[in-house]
Design a protein around this motif. Structure first.
Motif, PDB file in Angstrom:
ATOM      1  N   TRP A  83       0.810  -1.213   0.000  1.00  0.00           N
ATOM      2  CA  TRP A  83       0.000   0.000   0.000  1.00  0.00           C
ATOM      3  C   TRP A  83       0.853   1.276   0.000  1.00  0.00           C
ATOM      4  N   LYS A  84       2.162   1.130   0.020  1.00  0.00           N
ATOM      5  CA  LYS A  84       3.033   2.309  -0.002  1.00  0.00           C
ATOM      6  C   LYS A  84       3.254   2.808  -1.430  1.00  0.00           C
ATOM      7  N   LYS A  85       2.742   2.055  -2.409  1.00  0.00           N
ATOM      8  CA  LYS A  85       2.889   2.481  -3.798  1.00  0.00           C
ATOM      9  C   LYS A  85       1.526   2.484  -4.478  1.00  0.00           C
ATOM     10  N   SER A  86       1.454   3.044  -5.667  1.00  0.00           N
ATOM     11  CA  SER A  86       0.203   3.033  -6.419  1.00  0.00           C
ATOM     12  C   SER A  86      -0.125   1.597  -6.826  1.00  0.00           C
ATOM     13  N   LEU A  87      -1.391   1.226  -6.701  1.00  0.00           N
ATOM     14  CA  LEU A  87      -1.815  -0.144  -6.965  1.00  0.00           C
ATOM     15  C   LEU A  87      -2.855  -0.186  -8.073  1.00  0.00           C
ATOM     16  N   LYS A  88      -2.721  -1.164  -8.951  1.00  0.00           N
ATOM     17  CA  LYS A  88      -3.647  -1.320 -10.069  1.00  0.00           C
ATOM     18  C   LYS A  88      -4.382  -2.644  -9.953  1.00  0.00           C
ATOM     19  N   GLU A 110     -11.589   5.219  -3.814  1.00  0.00           N
ATOM     20  CA  GLU A 110     -11.687   6.625  -3.404  1.00  0.00           C
ATOM     21  C   GLU A 110     -10.325   7.175  -2.989  1.00  0.00           C
ATOM     22  N   MET A 111      -9.374   6.258  -2.742  1.00  0.00           N
ATOM     23  CA  MET A 111      -8.016   6.652  -2.382  1.00  0.00           C
ATOM     24  C   MET A 111      -7.168   6.781  -3.637  1.00  0.00           C
ATOM     25  N   ALA A 112      -6.309   7.782  -3.682  1.00  0.00           N
ATOM     26  CA  ALA A 112      -5.504   8.056  -4.874  1.00  0.00           C
ATOM     27  C   ALA A 112      -4.576   6.900  -5.217  1.00  0.00           C
ATOM     28  N   GLU A 113      -4.211   6.101  -4.218  1.00  0.00           N
ATOM     29  CA  GLU A 113      -3.256   5.009  -4.453  1.00  0.00           C
ATOM     30  C   GLU A 113      -3.857   3.835  -5.228  1.00  0.00           C
ATOM     31  N   PHE A 114      -5.175   3.777  -5.299  1.00  0.00           N
ATOM     32  CA  PHE A 114      -5.825   2.622  -5.926  1.00  0.00           C
ATOM     33  C   PHE A 114      -6.465   2.988  -7.264  1.00  0.00           C
ATOM     34  N   GLU A 115      -6.042   2.293  -8.302  1.00  0.00           N
ATOM     35  CA  GLU A 115      -6.673   2.410  -9.622  1.00  0.00           C
ATOM     36  C   GLU A 115      -7.404   1.103  -9.899  1.00  0.00           C
ATOM     37  N   VAL A 116      -8.717   1.188 -10.093  1.00  0.00           N
ATOM     38  CA  VAL A 116      -9.536  -0.001 -10.315  1.00  0.00           C
ATOM     39  C   VAL A 116     -10.158   0.062 -11.701  1.00  0.00           C
ATOM     40  N   GLU A 166      -1.527  -3.618 -19.007  1.00  0.00           N
ATOM     41  CA  GLU A 166      -0.918  -2.980 -17.836  1.00  0.00           C
ATOM     42  C   GLU A 166      -0.174  -4.011 -16.997  1.00  0.00           C
ATOM     43  N   SER A 167       0.625  -3.514 -16.063  1.00  0.00           N
ATOM     44  CA  SER A 167       1.268  -4.380 -15.073  1.00  0.00           C
ATOM     45  C   SER A 167       0.405  -4.347 -13.810  1.00  0.00           C
ATOM     46  N   TRP A 168      -0.551  -5.276 -13.721  1.00  0.00           N
ATOM     47  CA  TRP A 168      -1.533  -5.261 -12.639  1.00  0.00           C
ATOM     48  C   TRP A 168      -0.949  -5.848 -11.350  1.00  0.00           C
ATOM     49  N   ASP A 169      -1.417  -5.313 -10.217  1.00  0.00           N
ATOM     50  CA  ASP A 169      -1.017  -5.853  -8.914  1.00  0.00           C
ATOM     51  C   ASP A 169      -1.967  -6.959  -8.462  1.00  0.00           C
ATOM     52  N   SER A 198       3.635 -10.931 -12.199  1.00  0.00           N
ATOM     53  CA  SER A 198       3.754 -10.220 -10.921  1.00  0.00           C
ATOM     54  C   SER A 198       2.418 -10.048 -10.200  1.00  0.00           C
ATOM     55  N   ALA A 199       1.321 -10.336 -10.871  1.00  0.00           N
ATOM     56  CA  ALA A 199      -0.003 -10.077 -10.295  1.00  0.00           C
ATOM     57  C   ALA A 199      -0.464 -11.219  -9.404  1.00  0.00           C
ATOM     58  N   ILE A 200      -1.150 -10.871  -8.315  1.00  0.00           N
ATOM     59  CA  ILE A 200      -1.892 -11.849  -7.532  1.00  0.00           C
ATOM     60  C   ILE A 200      -3.185 -12.110  -8.290  1.00  0.00           C
ATOM     61  N   VAL A 201      -3.438 -13.362  -8.642  1.00  0.00           N
ATOM     62  CA  VAL A 201      -4.640 -13.715  -9.399  1.00  0.00           C
ATOM     63  C   VAL A 201      -5.601 -14.454  -8.470  1.00  0.00           C
ATOM     64  N   VAL A 202      -6.798 -13.894  -8.335  1.00  0.00           N
ATOM     65  CA  VAL A 202      -7.807 -14.464  -7.436  1.00  0.00           C
ATOM     66  C   VAL A 202      -9.056 -14.798  -8.239  1.00  0.00           C
ATOM     67  N   VAL A 203      -9.557 -16.016  -8.068  1.00  0.00           N
ATOM     68  CA  VAL A 203     -10.795 -16.445  -8.713  1.00  0.00           C
ATOM     69  C   VAL A 203     -11.847 -16.659  -7.629  1.00  0.00           C
ATOM     70  N   ASP A 204     -12.965 -15.956  -7.747  1.00  0.00           N
ATOM     71  CA  ASP A 204     -14.083 -16.136  -6.832  1.00  0.00           C
ATOM     72  C   ASP A 204     -14.926 -17.298  -7.351  1.00  0.00           C
TER      73      ASP A 204
END
Length: 382
Positions: A96-101, A121-127, A149-152, A179-185
């Motif tokens: 969370w110390k860097k911008s996250l996508k 709503e936080m500037a660090e998070f791009e969704v 993109e290089s997604w987180d 590099s991305a964490i991939v989550v499947v619901d």
């Protein structure tokens, strides 16, 4: 054919046709005895209960779940009382110390969607949310986004809760950045849609639980964690210290197995019910494949007979469906408006038909406790 498994719930609702079993599924009778067994074991073991549960009941549940998902390492499954706990624990594993996508879709269940809406709503998070419709082009559009993109974090459902449409997990995972964490619901897929995670088990986190099609009720959700994972979630609890409680101090250590995603004290009665249900299905020969075949047959019968009704709103053309053979266990009618949908839910309820809706989408769920006679009665009442 399978009504004998649900005698208590069916006896409590003799005049109702319950077609909301994607949302509030009836529980098999065996789950009641399991619930009581949890009380008895709590009485028997008292302070030693945690040791018994983690040494006996959790491995039992892990094995049963892994069999259904074709996972070779059951010990990589961890439990929590709800999926939101896992969702936020996964999010808290990011830096969370860097911008996250974050890349996801516009059709994720509320546990994830509400949380990322708040974080956005936080500037660090791009969704970025990719629309699931039109579904004919969904995979191509999601793949293009994955490569752009290089997604987180990449998060998508296996079965979308507001349509029943099914995503191709291996196809999408193949394009995800390393590099991305991939989550499947998988909540709306587990024990409903046949699932083989063997080819992606070292790449994805898989999230599901027992409240829907596993039919164990609330309180038993799980997360499959790839064995190579070495994360330090900010949101963590004392279960993650179980391997070395005596060494607890100022240093925060994490296990190297799935317990790195563990939380804290929970009511394990849901786990007991889940185990009992999965064991009963196993004795009955009810694999996910067999359950899916039964439900699919009833869905097709319903649509076939509905075509002869000439209903002004409930029409085959309004059903969101891409592949009839590979669809979730509910049929979603897209109606003209939310008002029309709410009115239809009430009208059906007045006829003893239980359904539910999301916005302008009306959902009919199908389960093992439905047979051809139920479908015919449903059509008659409609």
């Amino acid at each position: 054919m399978y009504k004998h498994l649900y005698q208590r719930f069916l006896a409590a609702h003799t005049s109702e046709l319950h077609f909301a079993c994607h949302s509030h599924h009836y529980w098999p009778d065996c789950s009641r005895e399991a619930h009581l067994q949890y009380w008895d074991d709590s009485c028997k073991y008292v302070d030693d209960k945690w040791g018994y549960i983690f040494s006996t009941k959790i491995p039992q549940a892990q094995k049963l779940i892994a069999e259904q998902l074709k996972i070779s390492c059951p010990e990589q499954i961890v439990f929590a009382p709800n999926t939101h706990e896992f969702v936020f624990r996964l999010l808290s594993s990011l830096n969370w110390k860097k911008s996250l996508k974050i890349l996801t879709t516009d059709s994720e269940f509320y546990s994830f969607d509400r949380q990322i809406n708040r974080l956005s709503e936080m500037a660090e998070f791009e969704v970025v949310k990719i629309p699931t419709l039109p579904f004919e082009t969904f995979h191509e559009r999601f793949e293009a986004a994955l490569l752009s993109e290089s997604w987180d974090l990449v998060f998508f459902s296996q079965v979308f809760f507001n349509s029943g449409l099914v995503a191709d997990i291996p196809r999408l995972v193949a394009k995800a950045p390393a590099s991305a964490i991939v989550v499947v619901d998988g909540y709306h897929a587990f024990m409903a849609v046949p699932t083989d995670l063997s080819s992606v088990q070292e790449r994805i986190f898989y999230l599901a639980g027992s409240y829907k099609y596993a039919q164990g009720g609330e309180g038993a959700c799980f997360l499959y964690v790839p064995s190579s994972t070495r994360h330090r979630p900010l949101f963590t609890g004392w279960f993650a210290e179980l391997s070395h409680l005596s060494a607890v101090g100022n240093e925060v250590g994490y296990p190297t197995d799935a317990l790195q995603y563990a939380g804290s004290t929970m009511d394990f009665s849901g786990l007991y019910r889940l185990i009992a249900t999965l064991e009963t299905f196993k004795k009955e020969g009810l694999t996910t494949e067999a359950i899916h075949q039964w439900v699919h047959r009833n869905q097709m019968l319903f649509l076939q007979k509905l075509s002869g009704k000439s209903h002004p709103l409930l029409q085959r053309s309004k059903v969101l469906m891409h592949n009839p053979d590979h669809h979730g266990h509910f049929l979603t009618f897209e109606l003209p408006s939310t008002e029309d949908t709410q009115k239809m839910v009430k009208e059906l309820a007045s006829k003893g038909i239980k359904t539910d809706s999301r916005g302008n989408r009306l959902r009919f769920g199908f389960g093992l406790y439905h047979d051809e006679q139920d479908i015919q009665e449903l059509i008659r009442r409609i």
